[in-house]
Scaffold this motif. Structure first.
Motif, PDB file in Angstrom:
ATOM      1  N   ARG A  65      43.919  35.734  43.912  1.00  0.00           N
ATOM      2  CA  ARG A  65      43.353  34.467  44.381  1.00  0.00           C
ATOM      3  C   ARG A  65      42.151  34.659  45.305  1.00  0.00           C
ATOM      4  O   ARG A  65      41.599  33.690  45.809  1.00  0.00           O
ATOM      5  N   GLY A  66      41.762  35.918  45.547  1.00  0.00           N
ATOM      6  CA  GLY A  66      40.520  36.180  46.262  1.00  0.00           C
ATOM      7  C   GLY A  66      40.619  36.235  47.777  1.00  0.00           C
ATOM      8  O   GLY A  66      39.606  36.385  48.457  1.00  0.00           O
ATOM      9  N   ALA A  67      41.827  36.110  48.340  1.00  0.00           N
ATOM     10  CA  ALA A  67      41.976  36.261  49.792  1.00  0.00           C
ATOM     11  C   ALA A  67      41.737  37.715  50.169  1.00  0.00           C
ATOM     12  O   ALA A  67      41.329  38.016  51.289  1.00  0.00           O
ATOM     13  N   ALA A  68      42.017  38.613  49.231  1.00  0.00           N
ATOM     14  CA  ALA A  68      41.697  40.036  49.395  1.00  0.00           C
ATOM     15  C   ALA A  68      40.798  40.457  48.242  1.00  0.00           C
ATOM     16  O   ALA A  68      40.956  39.979  47.116  1.00  0.00           O
ATOM     17  N   ASP A  69      39.847  41.343  48.539  1.00  0.00           N
ATOM     18  CA  ASP A  69      38.984  41.879  47.480  1.00  0.00           C
ATOM     19  C   ASP A  69      39.731  42.932  46.669  1.00  0.00           C
ATOM     20  O   ASP A  69      39.615  42.982  45.441  1.00  0.00           O
ATOM     21  N   ILE A  70      40.464  43.771  47.383  1.00  0.00           N
ATOM     22  CA  ILE A  70      41.251  44.818  46.737  1.00  0.00           C
ATOM     23  C   ILE A  70      42.613  44.906  47.418  1.00  0.00           C
ATOM     24  O   ILE A  70      42.817  44.343  48.502  1.00  0.00           O
ATOM     25  N   GLY A  71      43.524  45.620  46.782  1.00  0.00           N
ATOM     26  CA  GLY A  71      44.838  45.811  47.377  1.00  0.00           C
ATOM     27  C   GLY A  71      45.563  46.932  46.656  1.00  0.00           C
ATOM     28  O   GLY A  71      45.036  47.526  45.703  1.00  0.00           O
ATOM     29  N   VAL A  72      46.776  47.200  47.116  1.00  0.00           N
ATOM     30  CA  VAL A  72      47.597  48.236  46.499  1.00  0.00           C
ATOM     31  C   VAL A  72      48.948  47.636  46.151  1.00  0.00           C
ATOM     32  O   VAL A  72      49.648  47.107  47.021  1.00  0.00           O
ATOM     33  N   ALA A  73      49.283  47.700  44.861  1.00  0.00           N
ATOM     34  CA  ALA A  73      50.532  47.126  44.373  1.00  0.00           C
ATOM     35  C   ALA A  73      51.224  48.097  43.427  1.00  0.00           C
ATOM     36  O   ALA A  73      50.558  48.883  42.732  1.00  0.00           O
ATOM     37  N   GLY A  74      52.528  48.045  43.395  1.00  0.00           N
ATOM     38  CA  GLY A  74      53.295  48.891  42.484  1.00  0.00           C
ATOM     39  C   GLY A  74      53.120  48.450  41.041  1.00  0.00           C
ATOM     40  O   GLY A  74      52.899  47.263  40.765  1.00  0.00           O
ATOM     41  N   LYS A  75      53.208  49.404  40.129  1.00  0.00           N
ATOM     42  CA  LYS A  75      53.087  49.084  38.704  1.00  0.00           C
ATOM     43  C   LYS A  75      54.165  48.095  38.267  1.00  0.00           C
ATOM     44  O   LYS A  75      53.954  47.296  37.345  1.00  0.00           O
TER      45      LYS A  75
END
Length: 211
Positions: A65-75
């Motif tokens: 939703r664009g609140a963060a540009d990038i992030g780290v999430a589990g597969k």
């Protein structure tokens, strides 16, 4: 100005701390994040990077939703919720697996639907659909391991790290569905407008994963 910053959503907990250390070594430090504080948002004005801690299962929503540009999430999260994001890199940490587990003496009675308890209903549905096996899906959010013990389900579909919890409850892995690790993800619009900085970070993180 907000748009000058690279906004990064990190998963709370041990994985997030490990991932931040990788970002730090990749040239995107933010010393304030190491302070013993209840703050959730941390900025490094010099590097124009802003980090914030969120619940691991929410990272993809912030990025999509664009609140963060990038992030780290589990597969596991990416396959369960299928967010509309770019998956840029396998960070190689947070390794575990999605598996089917059951009591040690479990035998599948194919004359009736298999009762499957899980938090990951989409993953379980797709897995058994591909196998052509009818299932009765039971969506739980708490301790999944108790379901087969109490006869609520025949099997569970869940994340297995060490398998200790399964063993302690007389359960065992019957099938591995897929391996899981942490992934770097990006908002599609952000990737277009902040491509230089995101790609620089991705390349540096890739070097970190190869050490």
């Amino acid at each position: 100005m907000m748009e000058k910053y690279l906004n990064v959503a990190l998963p709370k907990g041990r994985l997030g701390e490990k991932v931040y250390a990788m970002f730090d070594r990749a040239g995107f430090p933010c010393p304030a994040i190491l302070d013993n504080t209840r703050k959730l948002i941390f900025e490094n004005e010099e590097r124009h990077v802003r980090y914030f801690w969120v619940k691991p299962s929410d990272v993809a929503i912030y990025v999509e939703r664009g609140a963060a540009d990038i992030g780290v999430a589990g597969k596991d999260i990416l396959l369960e919720y299928e967010p509309d994001v770019y998956e840029l890199l396998d960070l190689g940490c947070g390794q575990c697996r999605m598996a089917v587990a059951a009591k040690k003496d479990f035998k599948d009675n194919t004359k009736r639907p298999l009762r499957v308890a899980t938090k990951f209903t989409n993953i379980a549905s797709r897995y058994y659909l591909a196998k052509g096996r009818d299932i009765d899906l039971i969506h739980l959010t708490g301790s999944i391991e108790i379901a087969p013990i109490l006869g609520l389900s025949d099997v569970i579909v869940d994340i297995v790290e060490t398998g200790t919890t399964l063993k302690e409850n007389d359960l065992e892995v019957k099938e591995t569905i897929f391996p899981i690790s942490a992934r770097l993800i990006a908002n599609k619009s952000s990737y277009k407008f902040k491509a230089d900085v995101i790609e620089a970070l991705r390349e540096n993180l890739e070097k970190e994963t190869q050490k």
